[in-house]
Design a protein around this motif. Structure first.
Motif, PDB file in Angstrom:
ATOM      1  N   PHE A  40       0.829  -1.205   0.000  1.00  0.00           N
ATOM      2  CA  PHE A  40       0.000   0.000   0.000  1.00  0.00           C
ATOM      3  C   PHE A  40       0.863   1.255   0.000  1.00  0.00           C
ATOM      4  O   PHE A  40       1.992   1.260   0.481  1.00  0.00           O
ATOM      5  CB  PHE A  40      -0.994   0.014   1.167  1.00  0.00           C
ATOM      6  CG  PHE A  40      -0.387   0.025   2.549  1.00  0.00           C
ATOM      7  CD1 PHE A  40       0.041   1.205   3.121  1.00  0.00           C
ATOM      8  CD2 PHE A  40      -0.266  -1.150   3.270  1.00  0.00           C
ATOM      9  CE1 PHE A  40       0.580   1.227   4.399  1.00  0.00           C
ATOM     10  CE2 PHE A  40       0.268  -1.146   4.555  1.00  0.00           C
ATOM     11  CZ  PHE A  40       0.693   0.043   5.113  1.00  0.00           C
ATOM     12  N   GLN A  41       0.319   2.300  -0.572  1.00  0.00           N
ATOM     13  CA  GLN A  41       0.991   3.599  -0.602  1.00  0.00           C
ATOM     14  C   GLN A  41       0.709   4.323   0.708  1.00  0.00           C
ATOM     15  O   GLN A  41      -0.413   4.305   1.203  1.00  0.00           O
ATOM     16  CB  GLN A  41       0.469   4.434  -1.761  1.00  0.00           C
ATOM     17  CG  GLN A  41       1.087   5.790  -1.855  1.00  0.00           C
ATOM     18  CD  GLN A  41       0.500   6.610  -2.991  1.00  0.00           C
ATOM     19  OE1 GLN A  41      -0.333   6.144  -3.744  1.00  0.00           O
ATOM     20  NE2 GLN A  41       0.932   7.843  -3.096  1.00  0.00           N
ATOM     21  N   THR A  42       1.709   4.945   1.268  1.00  0.00           N
ATOM     22  CA  THR A  42       1.523   5.690   2.510  1.00  0.00           C
ATOM     23  C   THR A  42       1.047   7.104   2.177  1.00  0.00           C
ATOM     24  O   THR A  42       1.790   7.871   1.574  1.00  0.00           O
ATOM     25  CB  THR A  42       2.831   5.760   3.313  1.00  0.00           C
ATOM     26  OG1 THR A  42       3.306   4.434   3.551  1.00  0.00           O
ATOM     27  CG2 THR A  42       2.624   6.471   4.641  1.00  0.00           C
ATOM     28  N   PRO A  43      -0.188   7.453   2.569  1.00  0.00           N
ATOM     29  CA  PRO A  43      -0.689   8.799   2.264  1.00  0.00           C
ATOM     30  C   PRO A  43      -0.272   9.807   3.335  1.00  0.00           C
ATOM     31  O   PRO A  43      -0.178   9.478   4.518  1.00  0.00           O
ATOM     32  CB  PRO A  43      -2.211   8.608   2.257  1.00  0.00           C
ATOM     33  CG  PRO A  43      -2.445   7.471   3.198  1.00  0.00           C
ATOM     34  CD  PRO A  43      -1.231   6.586   3.107  1.00  0.00           C
ATOM     35  N   TYR A  44      -0.034  11.040   2.885  1.00  0.00           N
ATOM     36  CA  TYR A  44       0.384  12.117   3.780  1.00  0.00           C
ATOM     37  C   TYR A  44      -0.530  13.329   3.614  1.00  0.00           C
ATOM     38  O   TYR A  44      -1.066  13.569   2.539  1.00  0.00           O
ATOM     39  CB  TYR A  44       1.821  12.562   3.467  1.00  0.00           C
ATOM     40  CG  TYR A  44       2.848  11.501   3.705  1.00  0.00           C
ATOM     41  CD1 TYR A  44       3.400  11.321   4.968  1.00  0.00           C
ATOM     42  CD2 TYR A  44       3.283  10.673   2.680  1.00  0.00           C
ATOM     43  CE1 TYR A  44       4.357  10.347   5.198  1.00  0.00           C
ATOM     44  CE2 TYR A  44       4.234   9.696   2.906  1.00  0.00           C
ATOM     45  CZ  TYR A  44       4.765   9.537   4.154  1.00  0.00           C
ATOM     46  OH  TYR A  44       5.703   8.564   4.371  1.00  0.00           O
ATOM     47  N   HIS A  45      -0.648  14.101   4.682  1.00  0.00           N
ATOM     48  CA  HIS A  45      -1.288  15.414   4.624  1.00  0.00           C
ATOM     49  C   HIS A  45      -0.264  16.400   4.053  1.00  0.00           C
ATOM     50  O   HIS A  45       0.942  16.094   4.018  1.00  0.00           O
ATOM     51  CB  HIS A  45      -1.702  15.875   6.025  1.00  0.00           C
ATOM     52  CG  HIS A  45      -2.822  15.079   6.612  1.00  0.00           C
ATOM     53  ND1 HIS A  45      -4.121  15.153   6.159  1.00  0.00           N
ATOM     54  CD2 HIS A  45      -2.839  14.191   7.635  1.00  0.00           C
ATOM     55  CE1 HIS A  45      -4.894  14.362   6.865  1.00  0.00           C
ATOM     56  NE2 HIS A  45      -4.143  13.749   7.768  1.00  0.00           N
ATOM     57  N   PRO A  46      -0.722  17.590   3.631  1.00  0.00           N
ATOM     58  CA  PRO A  46       0.233  18.590   3.118  1.00  0.00           C
ATOM     59  C   PRO A  46       1.366  18.929   4.095  1.00  0.00           C
ATOM     60  O   PRO A  46       2.470  19.253   3.670  1.00  0.00           O
ATOM     61  CB  PRO A  46      -0.646  19.818   2.848  1.00  0.00           C
ATOM     62  CG  PRO A  46      -1.993  19.231   2.533  1.00  0.00           C
ATOM     63  CD  PRO A  46      -2.108  18.030   3.459  1.00  0.00           C
ATOM     64  N   ASP A  47       1.112  18.787   5.404  1.00  0.00           N
ATOM     65  CA  ASP A  47       2.165  19.071   6.385  1.00  0.00           C
ATOM     66  C   ASP A  47       3.087  17.876   6.616  1.00  0.00           C
ATOM     67  O   ASP A  47       3.915  17.890   7.515  1.00  0.00           O
ATOM     68  CB  ASP A  47       1.568  19.553   7.708  1.00  0.00           C
ATOM     69  CG  ASP A  47       0.781  18.461   8.437  1.00  0.00           C
ATOM     70  OD1 ASP A  47       0.651  17.317   7.922  1.00  0.00           O
ATOM     71  OD2 ASP A  47       0.283  18.757   9.541  1.00  0.00           O
ATOM     72  N   GLU A  48       2.929  16.821   5.809  1.00  0.00           N
ATOM     73  CA  GLU A  48       3.725  15.591   5.834  1.00  0.00           C
ATOM     74  C   GLU A  48       3.420  14.674   7.015  1.00  0.00           C
ATOM     75  O   GLU A  48       4.169  13.731   7.277  1.00  0.00           O
ATOM     76  CB  GLU A  48       5.219  15.885   5.729  1.00  0.00           C
ATOM     77  CG  GLU A  48       5.594  16.544   4.410  1.00  0.00           C
ATOM     78  CD  GLU A  48       7.079  16.632   4.172  1.00  0.00           C
ATOM     79  OE1 GLU A  48       7.868  16.079   4.968  1.00  0.00           O
ATOM     80  OE2 GLU A  48       7.457  17.256   3.167  1.00  0.00           O
ATOM     81  N   SER A  49       2.318  14.913   7.725  1.00  0.00           N
ATOM     82  CA  SER A  49       1.875  13.958   8.750  1.00  0.00           C
ATOM     83  C   SER A  49       1.096  12.840   8.058  1.00  0.00           C
ATOM     84  O   SER A  49       0.605  13.002   6.929  1.00  0.00           O
ATOM     85  CB  SER A  49       1.004  14.661   9.800  1.00  0.00           C
ATOM     86  OG  SER A  49      -0.172  15.184   9.206  1.00  0.00           O
TER      87      SER A  49
END
Length: 82
Positions: free
Chosen positions: A23-32
């Motif tokens: 699976f791909q690890t999704p991030y928020h714009p702040d990289e969290s």
């Protein structure tokens, strides 16, 4: 690698087989970590026929701290067994 707990497994036959996507690890714009998107992704993978899921051991996970990797693994286990 996380086995699909949605399917019953015979304990005497624990062979890795089937479709096991990373699976791909999704991030928020702040990289969290974006755990809401991760849950949707894992649901989609199982709905599409995956027999289990695999968390990447390289690429984006190398950017994560130990705590973040543990959080990602725990979330993947939780979402994969729902």
């Amino acid at each position: 690698m996380l086995l699909n707990t949605r399917q019953l497994m015979n304990p005497s036959r624990r062979k890795l087989r089937g479709v096991l996507p990373v699976f791909q690890t999704p991030y928020h714009p702040d990289e969290s970590l974006d755990l809401s998107t991760l849950e949707k992704e894992i649901d989609w993978l199982y709905d599409s026929g995956a027999d289990g899921i695999v968390m990447a051991m390289v690429s984006e996970t190398l950017r994560l701290s130990t705590e973040e990797r543990e959080e990602l693994a725990a979330a993947a286990c939780k979402f994969g067994s729902a």
